[in-house]
Design an enzyme around this catalytic site. Structure first.
Site, PDB file in Angstrom:
ATOM      1  N   ASN A 214      -8.991   0.794   6.511  1.00 54.86           N
ATOM      2  CA  ASN A 214      -8.024   0.571   7.589  1.00 54.86           C
ATOM      3  C   ASN A 214      -8.490   1.257   8.866  1.00 54.86           C
ATOM      4  OD1 ASN A 214      -5.694  -0.211   8.975  1.00 54.86           O
ATOM      5  ND2 ASN A 214      -4.544   1.579   8.306  1.00 54.86           N
TER       6      ASN A 214
ATOM      7  N   ASP B 217       0.843  -1.193   0.000  1.00 53.54           N
ATOM      8  CA  ASP B 217       0.000   0.000   0.000  1.00 53.54           C
ATOM      9  C   ASP B 217       0.879   1.243   0.000  1.00 53.54           C
ATOM     10  OD1 ASP B 217      -2.342   1.463   0.080  1.00 53.54           O
ATOM     11  OD2 ASP B 217      -2.540   1.354   2.260  1.00 53.54           O
TER      12      ASP B 217
END
Length: 284
Positions: free
Chosen positions: A232, A82
């Site tokens: 997240n 990421d």
């Protein structure tokens, strides 16, 4: 099942009108929770590993835990870097076993972003690894990322289309009004940009900052071409809230399993809610 690239399911997601969640992993409990949710709902999964999480967990540990999760669950799981900050970081992750990578060149001028992303795509595709690119700057704070609201810039649709045409990334992240971290107000998503870009390219659009976006906005984004949504913060908030409550109510609690176990369960339920919302249930 071994780890797979995002190409194992993202083309189908765009074609059939659903999205696959990228759920960032921060420790063992996150991995366990995300996989348990995926197994219950038979959904493909993307483990997102930021550079900060890699430093915390250790690169080899991230890969080993992800491989075990994929093998034992039988689910199609991509291990995805990421916001990779450099070609060197991307290559290191590929060498260690990541099946997917993001190169984030969004802070560079368009020409340089294209040039650097092309370099990543050439190397990654040669070994079957999928690539995500990004255009525009997504605001907010998360992990190593800290972009002030005034510095966030929306993606230009024509530039985004050109970026994809010249790089052929497998997933296209564009800044459309979402933000990393906790929202200060309701995000104003530019569905018109999503639709224009999605209709002009083969790759699905990626929505960063998926935590806290209203459900209806998520559904509209998916119908317009979003095929990957990153989550997240929401998992961090729900699990931390539970741990804080447990430790506050029981000052004698010292066994980490007594509070990390319930935190894991909270993450699992949050992930299940997202899988249902994204429409990936039963798509494994």
């Amino acid at each position: 099942m071994a780890l797979v690239s995002m190409n194992a399911f993202l083309p189908r997601a765009k074609k059939e009108g659903f999205a696959v969640g990228q759920f960032n992993i921060n420790n063992l409990e996150y991995v366990q929770a995300i996989v348990a949710a995926g197994k219950e709902l038979n959904s493909p999964l993307i483990f997102g590993a930021s550079e900060g999480a890699i430093r915390y967990m250790g690169l080899k540990n991230v890969v080993a835990l992800s491989k075990i999760a994929a093998e034992e669950s039988g689910l199609p799981i991509a291990l995805h870097l990421d916001h990779g900050s450099s070609f060197e970081v991307v290559m290191q992750c590929i060498r260690e076993g990541f099946s997917s990578v993001m190169f984030d060149g969004s802070h560079y001028p368009l020409e340089e972003n294209i040039r650097l992303t092309q370099k990543v795509v050439e190397a990654a595709h040669a070994v079957g690894v999928s690539v995500e690119g990004e255009l525009g700057t997504i605001g907010g704070v998360e992990d190593d990322l800290d972009v002030a609201d005034e510095d966030a810039t929306l993606a230009n649709a024509k530039d985004a289309i050109r970026f994809w045409q010249e790089t052929r990334v497998d997933a296209m992240a564009i800044a459309v009004g979402t933000a990393h971290g906790i929202y200060k107000g309701e995000p104003k998503i530019r569905f018109d940009i999503i639709e224009e870009v999605a209709n002009a390219i083969d790759a699905p659009i990626v929505l960063h900052g998926g935590s806290g976006v209203p459900d209806e906005a998520i559904r509209q984004s998916i119908t317009r071409g979003v095929g990957k949504i990153n989550v997240n913060t929401e998992n961090q908030v729900t699990s931390t809230k539970l741990v804080r409550e447990l430790l506050t109510s029981n000052q004698e609690m010292i066994d980490p399993r007594k509070y990390l176990g319930p935190a894991r369960d909270a993450i699992k339920e949050t992930v299940k809610d997202k899988i249902r919302l994204f429409g990936s249930e039963g798509k494994a």
